[in-house]
Design a protein around this motif. Structure first.
Motif, PDB file in Angstrom:
ATOM      1  N   MET A   1      44.985  41.429  -9.604  1.00  0.00           N
ATOM      2  CA  MET A   1      44.552  41.504 -11.027  1.00  0.00           C
ATOM      3  C   MET A   1      43.819  40.195 -11.232  1.00  0.00           C
TER       4      MET A   1
ATOM      5  N   LEU B   1      41.726  37.510 -13.571  1.00  0.00           N
ATOM      6  CA  LEU B   1      41.785  36.789 -14.881  1.00  0.00           C
ATOM      7  C   LEU B   1      40.781  36.080 -15.344  1.00  0.00           C
TER       8      LEU B   1
ATOM      9  N   CYS C   1      47.029  29.792 -16.849  1.00  0.00           N
ATOM     10  CA  CYS C   1      48.132  30.338 -15.579  1.00  0.00           C
ATOM     11  C   CYS C   1      48.167  29.196 -14.882  1.00  0.00           C
TER      12      CYS C   1
ATOM     13  N   ASN D   1      45.138  40.246 -19.708  1.00  0.00           N
ATOM     14  CA  ASN D   1      45.452  40.435 -18.402  1.00  0.00           C
ATOM     15  C   ASN D   1      46.625  39.391 -18.111  1.00  0.00           C
TER      16      ASN D   1
ATOM     17  N   GLU E   1      50.104  40.721 -19.327  1.00  0.00           N
ATOM     18  CA  GLU E   1      50.520  41.788 -18.517  1.00  0.00           C
ATOM     19  C   GLU E   1      50.814  41.311 -17.130  1.00  0.00           C
ATOM     20  N   TYR E   2      50.078  40.481 -16.582  1.00  0.00           N
ATOM     21  CA  TYR E   2      50.562  39.987 -15.604  1.00  0.00           C
ATOM     22  C   TYR E   2      52.069  39.211 -15.659  1.00  0.00           C
ATOM     23  N   TRP E   3      52.402  38.421 -16.448  1.00  0.00           N
ATOM     24  CA  TRP E   3      53.247  37.739 -16.265  1.00  0.00           C
ATOM     25  C   TRP E   3      54.747  38.616 -16.724  1.00  0.00           C
TER      26      TRP E   3
ATOM     27  N   ARG F   1      54.832  41.864 -15.657  1.00  0.00           N
ATOM     28  CA  ARG F   1      55.181  42.407 -14.334  1.00  0.00           C
ATOM     29  C   ARG F   1      56.006  41.269 -13.505  1.00  0.00           C
ATOM     30  N   LEU F   2      55.518  39.961 -13.543  1.00  0.00           N
ATOM     31  CA  LEU F   2      56.138  39.090 -12.681  1.00  0.00           C
ATOM     32  C   LEU F   2      57.424  38.688 -12.865  1.00  0.00           C
TER      33      LEU F   2
END
Length: 105
Positions: A1, A3, A11, A79, A82-84, A86-87
């Motif tokens: 991904m 960012l 992040c 982004n 969405e990343y967090w 999923r994480l």
């Protein structure tokens, strides 16, 4: 991904500050639970992340220097949201489709 710069600053800052990480970990999980839908959760977190970026830009490095160089023109935080998600949030179970008579199974 991938960012963008603003997302990467948030992040990195959150990852290096345990209190901030704990706050965002709990927030992401709570929003995901409340919304019940990853798209809606990401949209809400996107707004919250941008508000956080603006607030931090007034008081904390590296946000202050980035804001002074680039201004506070709105950039997407989608982004990172969405990343967090999923994480930090367990995947939602897939909805089972009902077979259509004669087509499936």
């Amino acid at each position: 991904m991938s960012l963008n710069r603003s997302e990467q600053v948030v992040c990195d800052y959150v990852e290096t500050n345990p209190e901030e990480r704990g706050f965002w970990f709990d927030k992401v999980r709570a929003v995901a639970k409340e919304e019940g839908d990853d798209h809606a959760a990401a949209a809400r977190l996107t707004e919250d992340l941008w508000s956080y970026y603006e607030e931090r830009a007034a008081v904390v490095e590296p946000f202050k220097s980035m804001a002074s160089r680039e201004g506070l023109g709105r950039t997407s935080m989608r982004n990172l949201a969405e990343y967090w998600l999923r994480l930090w949030v367990a995947p939602r179970p897939k909805k089972k489709r009902k077979p259509i008579d004669g087509l499936l199974g």
